[in-house]
Write an enzyme that holds these catalytic residues in place. Structure first.
Site, mmCIF file in Angstrom:
data_model
loop_
_atom_site.group_PDB
_atom_site.id
_atom_site.type_symbol
_atom_site.label_atom_id
_atom_site.label_comp_id
_atom_site.label_asym_id
_atom_site.label_seq_id
_atom_site.Cartn_x
_atom_site.Cartn_y
_atom_site.Cartn_z
ATOM 1 N N GLU A 158 60.156 5.882 -4.698
ATOM 2 C CA GLU A 158 60.720 5.481 -3.474
ATOM 3 C C GLU A 158 59.894 4.550 -2.886
ATOM 4 O O GLU A 158 60.113 3.472 -2.309
ATOM 5 C CB GLU A 158 61.446 6.420 -2.755
ATOM 6 C CG GLU A 158 62.412 7.039 -3.477
ATOM 7 C CD GLU A 158 61.878 8.514 -3.837
ATOM 8 O OE1 GLU A 158 60.779 8.635 -4.643
ATOM 9 O OE2 GLU A 158 62.337 9.627 -3.556
ATOM 10 N N CYS A 167 62.344 13.261 -1.104
ATOM 11 C CA CYS A 167 61.669 14.163 -0.150
ATOM 12 C C CYS A 167 61.369 13.581 1.411
ATOM 13 O O CYS A 167 61.580 12.586 1.609
ATOM 14 C CB CYS A 167 59.995 14.572 -0.850
ATOM 15 S SG CYS A 167 58.962 13.127 -0.556
#
Length: 157
Positions: A61, A89
Site C-alpha cells: 500500500e 495495517c
C-alpha cells in the site's frame, strides 16, 4: 466500516492486486498486493517488498501510494481508490489517511492488525481530519487463500 458493496470495478482492480500479491509471493514476500486507481484507471500497482529491500515500510500500500502521488503529481489522492488484498495495517491506513485517499477496498480481513475495521478503524475515525469510504471483502476468499498457502509452505518447507 462501510456497508458499501463491491462493484465490478472493485473486482477488476482486485484482480490486478491479486496478480501483484502472487508476484510478491514468488519473490519470497508476504503475498499482499495493492492498486491505486483514479476514475477507474490504474495509476500504481505494487506488491510487498520488505524482504527484498530490507525496508520495514515497504508494504504494498505504501509503495503504491508513493507511486500514485508521483503519477498524479499531488500528495493528495482524494479522487483515488486504494484496492488491497489484505486489510491495511495501522501504518498503511495511516498512509492512506495522509494521502487523503477517497476510498479503500480490501479483500481479506486482518483480525490481528487490520486498521480499517477489524482491530482499529482509522479510515472513519471522526477525530481525524480526513475519512475514507471503505469496502471490505472484495474477492476475500482468493486473497485469504494466497496468504494461507504462503504461510503453510513456509511452515512445511
Amino acid at each position: 466500516m462501510s456497508a458499501e458493496q463491491p462493484d465490478q470495478d472493485d473486482d477488476r482492480l482486485m484482480g490486478v492486486a491479486l496478480d501483484e500479491a502472487r508476484a510478491a509471493a514468488e519473490a519470497g514476500e508476504v503475498p499482499v498486493g495493492a492498486v491505486v486507481a483514479v476514475e477507474g484507471r490504474i495509476v500504481a500497482r505494487r506488491g510487498n517488498e520488505r524482504e527484498r529491500t530490507g525496508d520495514p515500510t515497504a508494504h504494498a500500500e505504501v509503495l503504491a501510494l508513493r507511486d500514485a502521488a508521483a503519477v498524479v503529481g499531488d500528495r493528495r489522492l482524494r479522487a483515488a481508490t486504494l484496492v488491497v488484498t489484505l486489510e491495511p495495517c495501522p501504518m498503511c491506513a495511516g498512509a492512506a489517511w495522509a494521502a487523503q485517499v477517497g476510498r479503500i477496498a480490501f479483500g481479506a480481513h486482518d483480525p490481528r492488525a487490520g486498521a480499517t475495521g477489524s482491530l482499529y478503524n482509522l479510515a472513519v475515525d471522526p477525530r481525524l481530519n480526513h475519512t475514507s469510504e471503505v469496502t471490505s471483502g472484495v474477492r476475500a476468499e482468493e486473497a485469504a487463500a494466497l496468504l494461507t498457502a504462503f504461510f503453510a509452505a513456509r511452515r512445511d518447507g
